[in-house]
Write a protein that holds these residues in place. Structure first.
Motif, PDB file in Angstrom:
ATOM      1  N   LYS A   1     157.509  -8.480  83.248  1.00 19.55           N
ATOM      2  CA  LYS A   1     156.653  -9.646  82.981  1.00 19.55           C
ATOM      3  C   LYS A   1     156.162  -9.681  81.534  1.00 19.55           C
ATOM      4  CE  LYS A   1     155.262 -10.213  87.724  1.00 19.55           C
ATOM      5  NZ  LYS A   1     155.111  -9.211  88.695  1.00 19.55           N
ATOM      6  N   PHE A   2     157.048  -9.280  80.604  1.00 20.97           N
ATOM      7  CA  PHE A   2     156.732  -9.352  79.184  1.00 20.97           C
ATOM      8  C   PHE A   2     157.014 -10.769  78.700  1.00 20.97           C
ATOM      9  CE2 PHE A   2     157.928  -4.619  78.933  1.00 20.97           C
ATOM     10  CZ  PHE A   2     156.624  -4.219  79.153  1.00 20.97           C
ATOM     11  N   THR A   3     156.087 -11.326  77.962  1.00 25.82           N
ATOM     12  CA  THR A   3     156.215 -12.710  77.493  1.00 25.82           C
ATOM     13  C   THR A   3     156.252 -12.829  75.976  1.00 25.82           C
ATOM     14  OG1 THR A   3     153.815 -12.999  77.558  1.00 25.82           O
ATOM     15  CG2 THR A   3     155.064 -13.623  79.547  1.00 25.82           C
ATOM     16  N   PHE A   4     156.157 -11.718  75.279  1.00 28.27           N
ATOM     17  CA  PHE A   4     156.172 -11.783  73.816  1.00 28.27           C
ATOM     18  C   PHE A   4     157.537 -12.266  73.330  1.00 28.27           C
ATOM     19  CE2 PHE A   4     156.629  -7.282  75.092  1.00 28.27           C
ATOM     20  CZ  PHE A   4     157.921  -7.020  74.649  1.00 28.27           C
ATOM     21  N   PRO A   5     157.557 -12.930  72.167  1.00 28.81           N
ATOM     22  CA  PRO A   5     158.837 -13.412  71.637  1.00 28.81           C
ATOM     23  C   PRO A   5     159.741 -12.231  71.267  1.00 28.81           C
ATOM     24  CG  PRO A   5     157.053 -13.890  70.099  1.00 28.81           C
ATOM     25  CD  PRO A   5     156.437 -13.274  71.308  1.00 28.81           C
ATOM     26  N   THR A   6     160.957 -12.307  71.758  1.00 26.86           N
ATOM     27  CA  THR A   6     161.888 -11.226  71.475  1.00 26.86           C
ATOM     28  C   THR A   6     163.266 -11.794  71.159  1.00 26.86           C
ATOM     29  OG1 THR A   6     162.635  -9.049  72.230  1.00 26.86           O
ATOM     30  CG2 THR A   6     162.590 -10.783  73.869  1.00 26.86           C
ATOM     31  N   ALA A   7     163.959 -11.075  70.305  1.00 22.33           N
ATOM     32  CA  ALA A   7     165.321 -11.436  69.917  1.00 22.33           C
ATOM     33  C   ALA A   7     166.198 -10.214  70.127  1.00 22.33           C
ATOM     34  CB  ALA A   7     165.358 -11.866  68.453  1.00 22.33           C
ATOM     35  N   LEU A   8     167.485 -10.448  70.222  1.00 23.36           N
ATOM     36  CA  LEU A   8     168.441  -9.362  70.421  1.00 23.36           C
ATOM     37  C   LEU A   8     169.260  -9.144  69.158  1.00 23.36           C
ATOM     38  CD1 LEU A   8     169.857  -7.330  72.335  1.00 23.36           C
ATOM     39  CD2 LEU A   8     171.411  -9.198  72.967  1.00 23.36           C
ATOM     40  N   ASP A   9     169.335  -7.894  68.738  1.00 23.07           N
ATOM     41  CA  ASP A   9     170.216  -7.468  67.655  1.00 23.07           C
ATOM     42  C   ASP A   9     171.185  -6.473  68.287  1.00 23.07           C
ATOM     43  OD1 ASP A   9     171.483  -6.639  65.359  1.00 23.07           O
ATOM     44  OD2 ASP A   9     169.688  -5.884  64.365  1.00 23.07           O
ATOM     45  N   GLU A  10     172.160  -7.030  69.012  1.00 21.14           N
ATOM     46  CA  GLU A  10     173.057  -6.225  69.840  1.00 21.14           C
ATOM     47  C   GLU A  10     173.767  -5.122  69.065  1.00 21.14           C
ATOM     48  OE1 GLU A  10     176.346  -6.991  73.360  1.00 21.14           O
ATOM     49  OE2 GLU A  10     175.525  -8.683  72.263  1.00 21.14           O
ATOM     50  N   SER A  11     174.247  -5.429  67.884  1.00 27.55           N
ATOM     51  CA  SER A  11     174.988  -4.445  67.100  1.00 27.55           C
ATOM     52  C   SER A  11     174.074  -3.544  66.281  1.00 27.55           C
ATOM     53  CB  SER A  11     175.946  -5.152  66.145  1.00 27.55           C
ATOM     54  OG  SER A  11     175.204  -5.836  65.140  1.00 27.55           O
ATOM     55  N   GLY A  12     172.864  -3.995  66.030  1.00 28.53           N
ATOM     56  CA  GLY A  12     171.961  -3.247  65.157  1.00 28.53           C
ATOM     57  C   GLY A  12     172.148  -3.584  63.692  1.00 28.53           C
ATOM     58  N   PHE A  13     173.114  -4.447  63.387  1.00 28.35           N
ATOM     59  CA  PHE A  13     173.386  -4.777  61.989  1.00 28.35           C
ATOM     60  C   PHE A  13     172.727  -6.068  61.525  1.00 28.35           C
ATOM     61  CE2 PHE A  13     176.931  -1.877  62.828  1.00 28.35           C
ATOM     62  CZ  PHE A  13     176.750  -1.008  61.761  1.00 28.35           C
ATOM     63  N   LEU A  14     172.295  -6.905  62.450  1.00 25.77           N
ATOM     64  CA  LEU A  14     171.730  -8.210  62.110  1.00 25.77           C
ATOM     65  C   LEU A  14     170.358  -8.086  61.448  1.00 25.77           C
ATOM     66  CD1 LEU A  14     172.182 -11.299  62.381  1.00 25.77           C
ATOM     67  CD2 LEU A  14     171.038 -11.147  64.592  1.00 25.77           C
ATOM     68  N   VAL A  15     169.456  -7.340  62.067  1.00 27.38           N
ATOM     69  CA  VAL A  15     168.097  -7.182  61.545  1.00 27.38           C
ATOM     70  C   VAL A  15     167.767  -5.711  61.301  1.00 27.38           C
ATOM     71  CG1 VAL A  15     165.648  -7.748  61.883  1.00 27.38           C
ATOM     72  CG2 VAL A  15     167.397  -9.217  62.874  1.00 27.38           C
ATOM     73  N   ALA A  16     168.129  -4.846  62.237  1.00 27.00           N
ATOM     74  CA  ALA A  16     167.751  -3.430  62.137  1.00 27.00           C
ATOM     75  C   ALA A  16     168.319  -2.763  60.879  1.00 27.00           C
ATOM     76  CB  ALA A  16     168.192  -2.680  63.385  1.00 27.00           C
ATOM     77  N   PHE A  17     169.565  -3.001  60.575  1.00 21.96           N
ATOM     78  CA  PHE A  17     170.173  -2.359  59.407  1.00 21.96           C
ATOM     79  C   PHE A  17     169.500  -2.778  58.098  1.00 21.96           C
ATOM     80  CE2 PHE A  17     173.345  -2.143  55.990  1.00 21.96           C
ATOM     81  CZ  PHE A  17     173.596  -0.772  55.983  1.00 21.96           C
ATOM     82  N   PRO A  18     169.288  -4.078  57.857  1.00 23.88           N
ATOM     83  CA  PRO A  18     168.602  -4.454  56.609  1.00 23.88           C
ATOM     84  C   PRO A  18     167.182  -3.889  56.499  1.00 23.88           C
ATOM     85  CG  PRO A  18     169.644  -6.372  57.589  1.00 23.88           C
ATOM     86  CD  PRO A  18     169.752  -5.255  58.581  1.00 23.88           C
ATOM     87  N   TYR A  19     166.549  -3.614  57.651  1.00 24.74           N
ATOM     88  CA  TYR A  19     165.206  -3.024  57.647  1.00 24.74           C
ATOM     89  C   TYR A  19     165.259  -1.500  57.695  1.00 24.74           C
ATOM     90  CZ  TYR A  19     162.726  -7.386  57.668  1.00 24.74           C
ATOM     91  OH  TYR A  19     162.209  -8.593  57.278  1.00 24.74           O
ATOM     92  N   ASP A  20     166.448  -0.933  57.575  1.00 24.89           N
ATOM     93  CA  ASP A  20     166.656   0.511  57.533  1.00 24.89           C
ATOM     94  C   ASP A  20     166.086   1.216  58.763  1.00 24.89           C
ATOM     95  OD1 ASP A  20     167.722   2.795  56.300  1.00 24.89           O
ATOM     96  OD2 ASP A  20     165.789   3.307  55.420  1.00 24.89           O
TER      97      ASP A  20
END
Length: 160
Positions: free
Chosen positions: A103-122
């Protein structure tokens, strides 16, 4: 030959090895939220953004998320801080099921590969929490799970 290999290795590591530091410009991103809405970093301009990286399979993430849900629910539409969670190295099916089950309602996005957002943020380990200031610069970051008290301290200067 050995010297050439070492030179190439050095260039690769110095070129691609980086870590975001306080005061650095936050890398831009464009993501689709689980509700289908598309957002990018510039959408948060003028506000603080609490950017959180997590995964459904991450034990410390799972333990911390209920506190983040409470934090999100405490925000008013006029808050000077916004919250965005990015689920990394996971599947949409797992993420959606996990969000619904808990029952989490916070906005969330998926970075399935880890390269979309996670990689640029190290992001090299999760959970990771980052506060980006209204000018788009890294203001604070924490690697690892925060206790409720640590979370309170992390956001206290940004909550109305």
């Amino acid at each position: 030959m050995k010297r050439t290999f070492l030179a190439i290795l050095f260039i690769c590591f110095t070129t691609f090895s980086f870590a975001l530091e306080i005061g650095d410009k936050a890398p831009n991103f464009k993501v689709e939220l689980s509700d289908g809405k598309k957002v990018q970093l510039s959408d948060y301009k003028g506000k603080y953004l609490f950017l959180h990286f997590w995964a459904t399979w991450c034990g410390p993430c799972r333990k911390e998320l209920p506190e983040l849900q409470q934090f999100y629910q405490s925000l008013s539409p006029s808050s000077k801080i916004q919250f965005l969670a990015v689920c990394i190295s996971d599947t949409k099916k797992s993420m959606d099921s996990f969000m619904k089950k808990n029952k989490f309602t916070f906005p969330t996005a998926l970075d399935e590969s880890g390269f979309l957002v996670a990689f640029p943020y190290d992001v090299q380990a999760i959970p990771v929490s980052i506060i980006i200031n209204p000018e788009g610069k890294i203001e604070k970051q924490v690697i690892g799970m925060m206790s409720p008290k640590a979370l309170e301290n992390f956001v206290k200067d940004y909550v109305n």
